[in-house]
Design an enzyme around this catalytic site. Structure first.
Site, mmCIF file in Angstrom:
data_model
loop_
_atom_site.group_PDB
_atom_site.id
_atom_site.type_symbol
_atom_site.label_atom_id
_atom_site.label_comp_id
_atom_site.label_asym_id
_atom_site.label_seq_id
_atom_site.Cartn_x
_atom_site.Cartn_y
_atom_site.Cartn_z
ATOM 1 N N GLY A 24 0.826 -1.200 0.000
ATOM 2 C CA GLY A 24 0.000 0.000 0.000
ATOM 3 C C GLY A 24 0.858 1.248 0.000
ATOM 4 N N SER A 25 0.320 2.333 0.539
ATOM 5 C CA SER A 25 0.915 3.657 0.337
ATOM 6 C C SER A 25 2.214 3.914 1.089
ATOM 7 C CB SER A 25 -0.109 4.739 0.705
ATOM 8 O OG SER A 25 -1.203 4.694 -0.186
#
Length: 724
Positions: A300-301
């Site tokens: 993810g981020s």
């Protein structure tokens, strides 16, 4: 009259004589052969005689101990006791009253009185008393022995014991209780180093088993296993374990992962997983995987940290440049921001980082870096190979096939799967002025008998993917992720500490294809460090599919772990809000010596003459331990804790103590401290004068004093010194 011998009689005599001669020759030949070969039927007579008159006893070596960084044992060999009952009435001591014996023993071994009485009444020489009668502690054995029950006996047996229970269990691993087999973790990977080699003593005895006056004793000394010291800090690890247990109870996630590291060295200060286990009860293990090392997933981020660093390093990033958020079309593919593609209109790339815009990083990857450079920096930041951490079963990453679409997805944390430890290693380059440090958990290996260091691990730089200037700019931007009202990292703001970092929301693959959908069906994470100007601690936390309330976001369980551990770690490392850490040197204080074994009163008088406050723990007359340790420098009026060789300890009044002084007490008795707040002690869960035990759990609350008015520079310096 002359008797005539019949021919048949002569023949018989000759035959008997011949048979006799043959038997005699065979017998003599057999004797000669036995004397020559010293064997009968393939059995060595000399060996049989030596076995009959020779005794051989095993001399058991000790398996090496695993310690934390401060020398507190995490895995050790101890003596346990197995209880058995002698039932043979021909013995001096046997069970005379099965019913009474059963009534006394039943609570100790978790067996009903009826079953135990039946066992003690059986027609056997002796019997063992079930699983609960094995591996008894010394305290339990001693309590039973005080009843002086006829026929109840104990035999000593070595076993492996883990004194801190559920503590970094996937790191340490476990052996079976008799230590014959190592099953996982460091216990398995370091088995050859930790394992002991048993010796023996051989001597001659008479037929009654009594050693002969000249026994010709032969001794083969046992070889003890080597001791292993880890980089784990028990104070930080304990705080991590406690908060992870609470989050597990509150949110029931699929898994929890947390790693705490020193970015300057790569040392792992704490590491834990959930589900976890108590290695003393290894039969109950449900999860054998160290997720921080052996589990890869699309991060993810948090991956945006490294895409940002690559763009800055390559000179293609302008944080003030505007772009249209919401959606981004690349050929037939559309990338959407996490707010269902609505976006936030025209915003800067810096704001795109704060808001964790997928569109921003798709454009950076596609229009500014390009596919080749995205993949190039995956290698530079160590994502294309294992870190080589000294823990078993490290998983490899799974890098998406090299093409433009995968480069875009990888840039904002999808398509490519990496491990938590790879992310931590990559983050050391951000925190450490561009220098990436190899993570490690084994500090040194020490010979158990001589105390000599056999092997010492040193910090290892494994690359410099970015310059110091780039690292600084990334840090400045990451700070706004936490401090800006638009930032996704606002739940990770800690009052008084400059925390920086990046959130992550990873999608979880659906076994039936695609990704899981629904509230909480993600892996929520945060990769952060502090303090901003000179990061001393990196903390990575990931929570997989927590059971969230409708009003809760994924940051709720993650921030509970991150904030607790980060704040605790910074306070423990004496990094107080708004103050600079004091550096110990000869110029500012008195160097402590090693006082172990010396008279308490002598040491106390010596230290007090140097203007120090001495806290004595225990009622003994010799010094057994000290905090700070030898070689450290202390300043005027600073507290020094002395632990005596006494059997009992009393809790001192610590009201008004600084965090640093509280940690001296904690280390001195290996206490499990729960510390809340900052500044000076205002309350303690164990009152002054009460007895305390080693490893006891104690809660302490601290508060900063309410300074009124404006302090001049001299006053402020005095406050800082007092705090530290």
């Amino acid at each position: 009259m002359e008797v005539q011998k019949r021919p048949v009689t002569n023949k018989r005599a000759v035959l008997v004589m011949a048979i006799f001669l043959i038997c005699f020759v065979i017998l003599i030949g057999r004797i000669i052969m036995i004397q020559t070969t010293k064997e009968i039927g393939g059995h060595d007579l000399k060996q049989m005689a030596e076995q009959r008159w020779t005794s051989k006893n095993v001399l058991e070596g000790n398996r090496g101990t695993i310690f934390d960084r401060d020398g507190s044992p995490l895995a050790q060999e101890i003596t346990s006791y197995t209880m058995f009952a002698v039932l043979d009435k021909g013995q001096n001591r046997y069970v005379k009253d099965p019913r009474e014996t059963a009534e006394i023993l039943s609570p100790y071994i978790n067996m009903s009185i009826e079953n135990l009485e039946r066992l003690l009444s059986s027609d056997r020489f002796q019997v063992e008393l079930g699983a609960a009668a094995k591996n008894m502690s010394h305290e339990k054995m001693k309590a039973i022995k005080e009843y002086d029950l006829p026929g109840i006996e104990f035999k000593e047996e070595p076993r492996r014991y883990y004194p801190k229970q559920t503590y970094a269990s996937h790191v340490i691993g476990y052996t079976e209780r008799d230590m014959e087999k190592s099953r996982m973790g460091l216990e398995l990977s370091l088995d050859e180093i930790l394992r002991a080699e048993h010796g023996s003593v051989v001597y001659q005895r008479d037929r009654k088993g009594i050693r002969l006056p000249d026994p010709k004793e032969t001794v083969e000394a046992p070889k003890n296993g080597q001791n292993v010291y880890l980089t784990l800090d028990s104070n930080i690890q304990t705080a991590l374990e406690q908060v992870m247990t609470k989050v597990e109870e509150d949110y029931d996630p699929e898994r929890l992962i947390a790693i705490v590291a020193d970015p300057k060295t790569g040392q792992i200060l704490a590491m834990s997983n959930r589900p976890s286990f108590n290695p003393n009860q290894y039969e109950d293990i449900t999860n054998f995987i160290n997720f921080g090392i052996s589990y890869r997933f699309e991060p993810g981020s948090t991956m945006k940290i490294f895409t940002l660093a690559a763009a800055i390093e390559e000179g293609v990033y302008n944080g003030n440049e505007q772009f249209q958020s919401g959606t981004y079309r690349i050929g037939n593919r559309i990338v959407s921001d996490h707010n269902q593609g609505r976006g936030w209109g025209q915003i800067s790339y810096n704001e795109g980082m704060q808001r964790s815009s997928n569109v921003a990083f798709s454009k950076i990857a596609n229009e500014k870096l390009g596919t080749d450079r995205v993949y190039d920096y995956l290698g530079k930041f160590g994502f294309t190979e294992v870190t080589g951490i000294d823990l078993p079963n490290e998983a490899t990453s799974l890098i998406a096939a090299k093409n433009a679409s995968n480069a875009i997805s990888t840039a904002f944390g999808q398509a490519t799967a990496v491990t938590p430890i790879q992310q931590v290693q990559a983050a050391t380059a951000i925190a450490n002025k561009g220098k990436m440090m190899k993570p490690y958990v084994i500090d040194r290996i020490v010979d158990q008998e001589t105390g000599k260091v056999v092997e010492k691990n040193e910090p290892t730089e494994v690359g410099q993917p970015i310059t110091e200037a780039t690292a600084k700019e990334v840090i400045d931007i990451l700070e706004t992720v936490v401090t800006s009202s638009a930032g996704t990292g606002t739940p990770y703001f800690i009052e008084g500490f400059d925390v920086i970092g990046k959130t992550g929301t990873a999608q979880v693959p659906n076994p039936n294809g695609g990704y899981l959908r629904g509230h909480g069906k993600n892996i929520f994470s945060f990769l952060g460090m502090a303090p901003k100007d000179d990061p001393r601690v990196i903390v990575y936390v990931a929570v997989d599919q927590p059971k969230l309330k409708e009003t809760e976001s994924g940051s709720a369980p993650v921030s509970q772990i991150f904030n607790t551990v980060m704040k605790h770690s910074l306070q423990y490392l004496n990094i107080n809000p708004g103050y600079q850490e004091m550096v110990e040197s000869e110029e500012i204080g008195f160097e402590l010596k090693a006082y172990k074994g010396k008279a308490v009163e002598t040491v106390k008088n010596e230290l007090e003459s140097e203007g120090l406050q001495v806290i004595v723990l225990g009622d003994g007359n010799k010094v057994e331990g000290q905090q700070p340790v030898a070689g450290r420098y202390v300043i005027d009026n600073e507290k020094v804790v002395l632990v005596t060789n006494g059997d009992s300890y009393t809790m001192p009044n610590i009201e008004g103590w600084s965090f640093r002084d509280v940690m001296k007490l904690s280390k001195a008795l290996d206490l499990n401290m729960n510390i809340f707040g900052t500044g000076f002690v205002t309350s303690q869960s164990v009152s002054a004068g009460s007895p305390i035990r080693i490893e006891e759990h104690i809660t302490v609350e601290l508060e900063l004093p309410n300074y009124e008015g404006v302090l001049d520079e001299v006053d402020l310096e005095e406050v800082i010194n007092e705090e530290q």
